[in-house]
Design an enzyme around this catalytic site. Sequence first.
Site, short mmCIF file in Angstrom:
data_model
loop_
_atom_site.label_atom_id
_atom_site.label_comp_id
_atom_site.label_asym_id
_atom_site.label_seq_id
_atom_site.Cartn_x
_atom_site.Cartn_y
_atom_site.Cartn_z
N ILE A 181 32.73 -43.44 10.42
CA ILE A 181 32.42 -42.04 10.11
C ILE A 181 33.70 -41.22 10.16
O ILE A 181 34.43 -41.26 11.16
CB ILE A 181 31.40 -41.47 11.11
CG1 ILE A 181 30.05 -42.19 11.01
CG2 ILE A 181 31.23 -39.96 10.90
CD1 ILE A 181 29.31 -41.97 9.72
N LYS A 182 33.95 -40.47 9.09
CA LYS A 182 35.05 -39.50 9.10
C LYS A 182 34.45 -38.11 9.28
O LYS A 182 33.55 -37.71 8.55
CB LYS A 182 35.85 -39.55 7.80
CG LYS A 182 36.98 -38.52 7.77
CD LYS A 182 37.62 -38.40 6.39
CE LYS A 182 38.67 -37.29 6.40
NZ LYS A 182 39.18 -36.98 5.06
N GLN A 183 34.96 -37.38 10.26
CA GLN A 183 34.41 -36.07 10.56
C GLN A 183 35.52 -35.11 11.00
O GLN A 183 36.50 -35.53 11.63
CB GLN A 183 33.36 -36.18 11.67
CG GLN A 183 32.67 -34.89 12.05
CD GLN A 183 31.94 -34.25 10.88
OE1 GLN A 183 32.52 -33.41 10.18
NE2 GLN A 183 30.69 -34.65 10.65
#
Length: 366
Positions: free
Chosen positions: A252-254
Amino acid sequence: MDKTTKKHSRKINLIDKYMDIEKLLKEEARSLLEHRCNTIPKEKLHLPGSDFIDRVCAISDRSSRVLGSLQQIFDHGRLGMTGYLSILPVDQGVEHSAGASFAPNPDYFDSENILKLAIEGGCNAVASTLGVLGSVSRKYAHKIPFIVKLNHNELLSYPNRFDQIYFAQVEQAWNMGAVAVGATIYYGSPESDRQIQETSKIFQRAHELGMATILWCYLRNDAFKKDKDYSLSADLTGQANHLGVTMEADIIKQKQPTNNGGYLAIENFGKTSNLIYSKLTTEHPIDLTRYQVANCYMGRAGLINSGGASGEDDFSAAARTAVINKRAGGMGLISGRKAFQRPINDGVKLLQTIQDIYLDKTITVA
């Protein structure tokens, strides 16, 4: 040089690096480096490590080929075999326009220089468009893992729209030798239902072909902007992460949270619990980011935070983001504009400053 002298020399180098990081963190150094997390204990997390694939991913439904693709990413670059990731993403030429992205350093109009920066910078992988990676794939696909970003927000249409549109197909990424695909969903936007359905099918197909999946889990709705920009709140970004891992994103990129209480600030919206604010988070940035990790199935899917836009104090900002991510239990950083909007030597130095934080064993999980 005898063993005692070498050991003493290594100790001095570690002290010097620690002092450099303290200088970069400025007045926040003590708060960030000495913080103790009393919200979600680190023992509850599935933390990054050299055995992450065997310990965490191998018990999932991912095929042997997907596990192999993930391992290629984890084994590459200066952070290889640590369980941490440093990824160079350069897809801004579509959304932010090539001119706005590359005018500060026109060398990067040439796609090959993006690959050179990723390799010289010691990155685990490079994430870019089908066109960028495809233009030099036969020269570089075997030298650094490719992540093909399949959808983009295109701002040449007038008036501008804010939507993620697919520019490429999974098979094209697979054919050029990519080990992973990436996509963005604007959770909270009017188009998010379609984006979720499209990307779910894309990720399923990528896994069938043996590629890993990375999801940019961003929030986009003007209603999220009140007294603060709650699209950066821990509770809302945490829920976006949870939706991302529901779609079986491997990573996940956040964006790192800067506040909290989005559910509370936006009237007649969603469901939350007071325990999120009284027990599971505090106002400290490490605790806010830990809540993001918790929403990634307690770290079973790795959380990589974005590096953000370039500015006047990029080295300090990048170091701060990396320290917060690592101490929160995250898996690394994906930093682009801070690196490629400057001369390549400076870009390499910035990427390796980030990597040094993950290599520094004195900086531990809070």
